[in-house]
Design an enzyme around this catalytic site. Structure first.
Site, short mmCIF file in Angstrom:
data_model
loop_
_atom_site.label_atom_id
_atom_site.label_comp_id
_atom_site.label_asym_id
_atom_site.label_seq_id
_atom_site.Cartn_x
_atom_site.Cartn_y
_atom_site.Cartn_z
CG ASP A 277 -0.17 -0.10 2.53
OD1 ASP A 277 0.56 0.86 2.85
OD2 ASP A 277 -0.30 -1.12 3.23
CD GLU B 179 18.41 -25.13 -15.85
OE1 GLU B 179 17.22 -25.41 -16.02
OE2 GLU B 179 19.11 -25.60 -14.91
#
Ligand code: DGJ
Length: 752
Positions: free
Chosen positions: A534, A614
């Site tokens: 928020d 990877e």
């Protein structure tokens, strides 16, 4: 001057670059709201015309005239029990227990700069960036004085509002509701957009027409919550990303909140937003005042995309005070999903070593480094290193990590305590529990009473000692349960209704002191993922962990919903292991990186377990992130697809402030046997129309921009004046054999 007062018509006009907000001192001194919308000049007083409605009562002095009623009047802030039956801002009672208040104009002041909000975070302004209007009103009978604050940020197209209630009477008053604002939209058919969810699936966009009755989005959880974000949008029913009127209301508050939206008998829509009134009861002794949190308002007549960009710029430029807010964030590795509680110094160092070799810049040691924290049932509150797990303490670990050329970050959860902890054994009264009842548990932990000064002081000293004593560059501030059993042993019985709000004030007081003393520490907020995402927390934390759900496909809708109010630079997002720990899904490493770059970007897995191929990919991803970090963090953000229309493709675009460069990201989340061509319209300026800066001359090699639809994600850079050959199509595209027989199948193409 962005604020003016026209004496003759008693008219207040607030102008921003593209919007106007107008109100008028009306009959008997009531402050009437006239208009908030696209910029307009002159008086708009014709927009409010009192009309008689049966059963809408009249103020006593106007009892014969009969048309004026508070029940139909658009108001800037309502009282209670005096004839407005719609959702109200205030519930107050006085000495005799009588509920009642109605506010009349007393005076006003227009001031340079931006007002401050006492005890809570609020927006700030640079020199000459904002003006303040303070309108003072009063309720004659109770002596309650109301100051309405308006901060006008002309260039940002943002208006902030807050209210301050002062008991100027002789008797104590009791507040049972004290919202931040009321905003009436006297005409128009609106949709309400709100952002609801759950743990692991926060901020999902819900859009529905506002019909008769009251709709409420609220949290009673003590935190802004995973379930209902304190942010709503009213949008014209045909408003899209690029077109139509929409108005955002964002509460700068991290505790329980409530937003009511009511379409009334006159067709007017009212929004009341503020702190939660359930179990709220605040005693206001004579001379005392109560400050409401602030609301950030923005209005866009160019659709939802522009509304979001207004908020993104404002949060970055006028809300978050951290020096990190506009800096490139270090690429981090977090050990949580790599080890959970099962780690020691050697394990962490092996992760750090591999991470550093691949270009990671910050190692974050998550939960489990302190006290008796071997699992989630114990140790919270004991913020002292566990030497059994980390022999030699934090310093040894930190110096090894620093020796690898990486910064060090630490997880804390200061507001919580386990019953099995030294802190709880020493101070059982510091926890929120109800007299005579066994406490309700969440993650088997209790919540500290942050409304107590001694608790805040203790935590300030302990966390300061950690930050002073060790080379810590980053803190992850977690909060892993909702508040229940809200009862403070430091408050008398008649003030128990203050405990939940005082809790939030205590959290802010602690954050205020720590961020003032350690401004360079990068703070990441967290509450079991995005349970406290928020504007209040964003004032202190330039980034907040978006969700505990790290599955790249699930993250698409979480980050999409979050982007309506909050900037990409605030969204904590990591590449994690596959099969994903929350969903079991496997998603390519490339796609995981594309999604995590729609945020602060980091890794949360044991990089030692990756294959060499990877690892090479991770190295390239980090290089790519470095190349685009400023563009991603500072650029203007455009949502290119709408999952409510199609969930076959998510695409978004970030455009550099000078509009010379854009990064386009596309993810195909689902496999389908047959999918028609998906067209993605690039945006960048001018509301979805072809953008002058983005001239792509001609699609010369169409096949390079097409791919059979299959799950995967990719990114391409779009530079001013470039032709398509300079666009880098998504990796998923490039890997495909460019055979014409693949073109007939479903495909993604970019439409410049
Ligand atoms: C919840 C957070 O969201 C996770 O990332 C992790 O930090 C755990 N808490 C640790 O307990």
């Amino acid at each position: 001057m962005s604020i003016s007062f026209q004496v003759q018509d008693r008219l207040f006009t607030l102008h921003t670059r593209t919007t106007t907000y107008q109100m008028q001192i009306g009959p008997l001194g009531y402050l009437c709201h006239l208009y908030y919308g696209r910029r307009a000049e002159g008086s708009l007083s014709h927009l409010y015309r009192p009309e008689e409605f049966g059963f809408s009562p009249n103020p006593y002095p106007l009892r014969l005239q009969k048309v004026t009623s508070l029940d139909t009047m658009p108001q800037e802030y309502t009282g209670c029990n005096t004839g407005d039956f719609r959702v109200n801002c205030l519930t107050v009672s006085g000495a005799e227990g009588a509920y009642g208040a109605e506010f009349r104009y007393v005076s006003h002041a227009i001031l340079p700069g931006k007002y401050a909000v006492e005890g809570m975070p609020s927006a700030f302004a640079g020199a000459d960036e904002a003006e303040t209007l303070v309108i003072t009103l009063a309720d004659e009978v109770t002596g309650l004085e109301l100051e309405l604050y308006y901060g006008v940020f002309e260039a940002r197209d943002v208006i902030t509002r807050a209210a301050r209630l002062r008991n100027a009477g002789e008797n104590a008053l009791t507040l049972e509701r004290a919202a931040s604002l009321c905003l009436d939209f006297p005409f128009g058919d609106w949709d309400l957009l709100h952002f609801q969810g759950r743990h692991n699936m926060e901020r999902q966009v819900v859009r529905a027409p506002i019909t008769g009755g009251i709709q409420t989005a609220s949290s009673r959880r003590g935190a802004s919550s995973h379930q209902h974000n304190p942010f709503v949008i009213l949008a014209e029913q045909d408003a899209t990303e690029d077109r139509g009127d929409c108005c955002g209301l964002m509460l700068v508050y991290s505790g329980s909140h409530r937003t009511d939206v009511e379409r009334d008998q006159t067709g007017s829509t009212r929004v009341v937003m503020g702190i939660q009134d359930s179990q709220f009861r605040w005693t206001l002794a004579p001379g005392e005042h109560f400050q409401t949190p602030e609301v950030l308002l923005t209005f866009s007549h160019e659709g939802l995309g522009q509304l979001s960009r207004n908020y993104h710029r404002f949060i970055r430029g006028n809300l978050c005070r951290s020096p990190w807010v506009n800096r490139r964030r270090p690429v981090l590795i977090n050990n949580w999903e790599a080890t959970y509680f099962d780690f020691d110094t050697d394990k962490i160092i092996s992760i750090a070593r591999q991470a550093s070799a691949l270009g990671v810049e910050l190692l974050v040691l998550d939960d489990g480094w302190f006290g008796s924290r071997y699992d989630e049932n114990r140790g919270l509150g004991d913020w002292f290193v566990n030497e059994e797990k980390l022999p030699g303490g934090l310093d040894r670990l930190i110096s090894e990590v620093n020796g690898l050329g990486m910064q060090f970050g630490l997880w804390v959860e200061p507001e919580m305590v386990n019953e099995d902890s030294d802190l709880y054994r020493a101070h059982p009264d510091w926890a929120l529990t109800l007299p005579g009842r066994a406490p309700t548990m969440g993650r088997n932990q209790l919540v500290l009473d942050m409304g107590r000064e001694d608790v805040v002081e203790y935590l300030y000293q302990r966390l300061s000692a950690l930050l002073e004593g060790h080379n810590i560059s980053y803190i992850k501030w977690d909060m892993n349960r909702s508040l229940t059993d809200v009862y403070s042993r430091a408050l008398p019985p008649e003030r128990q209704g203050e405990a939940a709000h005082r809790y939030v004030l205590g959290v802010y007081a602690l954050l205020e002191r720590l961020t003032a003393r350690f401004p360079e520490v990068l703070l990441e907020g967290c509450a079991g993922g995005g349970g406290r995402f928020d504007a209040g927390m964003l004032a202190y934390c330039p980034q907040i962990w978006c969700s505990d759900d790290t599955d790249a496909v699930e993250r698409l809708s979480i980050q999409y919903g979050t982007s309506f109010g909050y900037p990409v630079s605030a969204m904590g997002a990591h590449v994690s292991a596959c099969p994903n720990h929350q969903t079991g899904r496997t998603v390519s490493l490339d796609t995981r990186a594309v999604v995590a770059m729609h945020g602060t970007f980091g890794y949360e897995l044991d990089l030692n377990l990756l294959t060499e191929a990877e690892k090479a990919a991770v190295r390239r991803q980090i290089e790519r992130f470095h190349r685009y970090a400023d563009l991603i963090g500072q650029g203007d953000y455009y949502r290119l697809t709408d999952p409510a229309r199609t969930s076959d493709c998510y695409a978004w675009q970030t455009v550099s402030p000078d509009k010379a460069e854009a990064l386009v990201s596309v993810v195909i989340p689902h496999v389908r046997a047959t999918t028609p061509l998906i067209r993605v319209q690039l945006r960048g300026a001018g509301g979805g129309r072809p953008v002058p800066g983005f001239r792509v001359r001609r699609v010369q090699r169409r096949e390079r921009l097409r791919c059979p639809v299959r799950p995967g994600g990719g990114q391409g850079v779009h530079r001013r004046g470039a032709d398509v050959q300079r666009l880098r199509p998504p990796p998923a595209v490039r890997r495909l054999p460019q055979r014409s027989d693949s073109l007939g199948k479903g495909a993604v193409t970019w439409i410049p």
